[in-house]
Design a protein around this motif. Structure first.
Motif, mmCIF file in Angstrom:
data_model
loop_
_atom_site.group_PDB
_atom_site.id
_atom_site.type_symbol
_atom_site.label_atom_id
_atom_site.label_comp_id
_atom_site.label_asym_id
_atom_site.label_seq_id
_atom_site.Cartn_x
_atom_site.Cartn_y
_atom_site.Cartn_z
ATOM 1 N N GLU A 129 8.059 64.889 11.980
ATOM 2 C CA GLU A 129 7.957 63.499 12.440
ATOM 3 C C GLU A 129 6.996 62.627 11.560
ATOM 4 O O GLU A 129 7.254 61.557 11.136
ATOM 5 C CB GLU A 129 7.791 63.558 13.995
ATOM 6 N N VAL A 208 12.734 60.166 5.657
ATOM 7 C CA VAL A 208 12.957 59.981 7.113
ATOM 8 C C VAL A 208 14.420 59.027 7.236
ATOM 9 O O VAL A 208 14.952 59.249 8.179
ATOM 10 C CB VAL A 208 12.023 59.430 7.642
ATOM 11 N N ALA A 209 14.450 58.000 6.328
ATOM 12 C CA ALA A 209 15.758 57.127 6.407
ATOM 13 C C ALA A 209 16.940 57.887 5.994
ATOM 14 O O ALA A 209 17.861 57.531 6.761
ATOM 15 C CB ALA A 209 15.472 56.124 5.425
ATOM 16 N N VAL A 211 17.373 61.064 6.877
ATOM 17 C CA VAL A 211 17.505 61.712 8.170
ATOM 18 C C VAL A 211 18.387 60.785 9.299
ATOM 19 O O VAL A 211 19.076 61.351 9.736
ATOM 20 C CB VAL A 211 16.183 62.262 8.656
ATOM 21 N N LYS A 212 17.825 59.607 9.383
ATOM 22 C CA LYS A 212 18.488 58.844 10.306
ATOM 23 C C LYS A 212 19.818 58.369 10.014
ATOM 24 O O LYS A 212 20.708 58.451 10.854
ATOM 25 C CB LYS A 212 17.766 57.456 10.303
ATOM 26 N N ARG A 213 20.264 58.161 8.729
ATOM 27 C CA ARG A 213 21.583 57.854 8.538
ATOM 28 C C ARG A 213 22.526 59.331 8.815
ATOM 29 O O ARG A 213 23.645 59.151 9.226
ATOM 30 C CB ARG A 213 21.725 57.562 6.772
ATOM 31 N N TRP A 214 21.942 60.335 8.392
ATOM 32 C CA TRP A 214 22.686 61.548 8.660
ATOM 33 C C TRP A 214 22.947 61.755 10.351
ATOM 34 O O TRP A 214 24.078 62.240 10.664
ATOM 35 C CB TRP A 214 22.000 62.880 7.826
ATOM 36 N N GLN A 215 22.021 61.574 10.758
ATOM 37 C CA GLN A 215 22.053 61.846 12.399
ATOM 38 C C GLN A 215 22.830 60.873 12.839
ATOM 39 O O GLN A 215 23.671 61.214 13.894
ATOM 40 C CB GLN A 215 20.637 61.268 13.054
ATOM 41 N N THR A 216 23.154 59.713 12.536
ATOM 42 C CA THR A 216 24.009 58.620 12.962
ATOM 43 C C THR A 216 25.543 59.271 12.748
ATOM 44 O O THR A 216 26.374 59.269 13.522
ATOM 45 C CB THR A 216 23.792 57.416 12.312
ATOM 46 N N ALA A 222 19.686 59.182 16.515
ATOM 47 C CA ALA A 222 19.093 58.583 15.091
ATOM 48 C C ALA A 222 17.517 58.249 15.332
ATOM 49 O O ALA A 222 17.004 56.965 15.096
ATOM 50 C CB ALA A 222 19.876 57.245 14.496
ATOM 51 N N THR A 223 16.775 59.196 15.628
ATOM 52 C CA THR A 223 15.275 59.051 15.461
ATOM 53 C C THR A 223 14.670 59.280 14.425
ATOM 54 O O THR A 223 13.506 58.905 14.175
ATOM 55 C CB THR A 223 14.972 60.107 16.444
ATOM 56 N N GLY A 224 15.424 59.956 13.453
ATOM 57 C CA GLY A 224 14.463 60.221 12.209
ATOM 58 C C GLY A 224 13.494 61.471 12.304
ATOM 59 O O GLY A 224 12.905 61.756 11.565
#
Length: 408
Positions: A129, A208-209, A211-216, A222-224
């Motif tokens: 985090e 981190v950005a 990670v958010k795109r991949w989570q979405t 999409a927390t990062g």
């Protein structure tokens, strides 16, 4: 009558003398028929004692000889690995047995959130985090997102000083003071800097950005932020060998077993015999329908294990090393998931040597061996490898096409 002695080289280097007893027996049998043909002063064979011996002629040929041994093995997908869940929750989806799961694909779902597969050697062992967090687990995330096509930005080089930011702080823009070059002064005493090691990656704002795109894209929040059980880190693509968990089971227990997606052969081998087996050696695998497939030794185990006494095979209770074999002809085993096979190992090969039947050898009175020509003249020879009833010979007056007397 002079006793014959074996001067051949038919043996398995580095292991037991597997062929010595065979060779000795073959020579004794041959000598029982032909040793009476001793050389007289005129160079002719004395056949007075061998009138009852049935003889024939054979031709000296040039061919390849090899020492080989066939051992029992097993075709399958290799050793199964257990997969355990890493976070609380309930299992809401599991893959079917036999399914193949690759990088980025979900291996199972917890509370209806996918747990995708990442490749690597270091699993996530903490929550990722805080910006500036450094370690091999961060590298696992960075490498896999890059392979999946996400832009993760530039990573600080090994040796760079990085100051982790508080988890609640605003994202640090890429290229700001969160990464201080190693050649500059160390950060202030109030900070807790770390130096990037070789094999580590840094949780930068760009990562981190990504990670958010991949989570979405994968249906995750999409927390990062990534927790220890949010991804399943495996060595590569896997085949689901068996599923132990059920839907609604707790997600932090044993879930399933997985194997490699590639079929291979394993062979238990006596440790004394493994010395002649090397990585890269070619082998021949005989399948249950007697068809054959080419293979290559990929691994020779270093751990000796004792065979399972309950298996009922001849090697039960004996120490064994495991030899792994990759198949070159994968089409030959397309319809098989597992099967007993036979594997032919070649430990030594002599190419393009002169050969005669073992029965053509004569034990000479003055020592060594010879062969008899149809004219009765004896020619001394030097013996080499023995294999499948043939023996390697060399000597003056012996060439391919020469006819010699042999037992019939």
């Amino acid at each position: 009558m002079k006793t014959s002695k074996d001067t051949g080289t038919g043996r398995r280097p580095g292991g037991r003398r597997l062929v010595v007893s065979v060779v000795a027996s073959a020579v004794v049998v041959a000598s029982a028929f032909t040793v009476t043909a001793w050389q007289k002063d005129d160079g002719k064979a004395d056949s007075a004692k061998g009138d009852a011996v049935r003889t024939a002629t054979a031709v000296v040929t040039r061919s390849d000889l090899s020492n080989a041994r066939t051992l029992d093995g097993n075709l399958g997908y290799g050793r199964a690995t257990t997969v355990k869940g890493g976070r609380p929750g309930l299992i809401t989806w599991l893959p079917p047995t036999g399914a193949t799961v690759k990088r980025g694909e979900p291996l199972y779902r917890v509370d209806n959130v996918p747990v995708p597969v990442f490749y690597g050697g270091t699993p996530l062992y903490r929550t990722l985090e805080a910006r500036g967090t450094t370690g091999p687990d961060v590298k696992t995330v960075a490498d896999n997102l890059r392979e999946l096509g996400y832009d993760i930005g530039a990573q600080p080089a090994a040796g760079t000083w990085v100051t982790p930011e508080p988890a609640t702080s605003e994202p640090v823009p890429s290229g700001t003071s969160s990464a201080v070059p190693a050649s500059s002064a160390a950060p202030s005493p109030s900070a807790t800097p770390v130096q990037v090691k070789r094999g580590d990656a840094v949780l930068t704002a760009a990562l981190v950005a990504a990670v958010k795109r991949w989570q979405t894209a994968t249906g995750m929040p999409a927390t990062g932020v990534l927790g220890a059980g949010d991804i399943a880190v495996l060595s590569g693509a896997v085949r689901v060998d068996g599923v132990q968990a059920q839907l609604a089971d707790a997600a932090d227990g044993t879930l399933m077993t997985v194997t490699s997606t590639t079929k291979s052969v394993t062979v238990p081998v006596d440790p004394d015999e493994a010395g002649s087996m090397k990585r890269g050696d070619a082998v021949t695998v005989t399948l249950p329908d007697d068809s054959t497939a080419r293979g290559t030794i990929t691994a020779v185990g270093a751990t000796v294990r004792t065979g399972d006494a309950s298996s009922g095979d001849d090697t039960a209770g004996q120490p064994r090393l495991t030899v792994g074999i990759a198949l070159r002809d994968t089409a030959a085993v397309r319809g098989l998931n597992s099967a007993p096979v036979r594997v032919r190992f070649t430990s030594e090969t002599h190419k393009g040597v002169l050969t005669v039947p073992v029965g053509a050898l004569l034990a000479l009175r003055e020592g060594g061996y010879g062969v008899q020509l149809p004219s009765g003249r004896l020619v001394a020879v030097k013996t080499g490898m023995f294999s499948k009833g043939l023996v390697e010979v060399s000597g003056a007056g012996i060439s391919a096409g020469t006819k010699v007397v042999t037992t019939s």
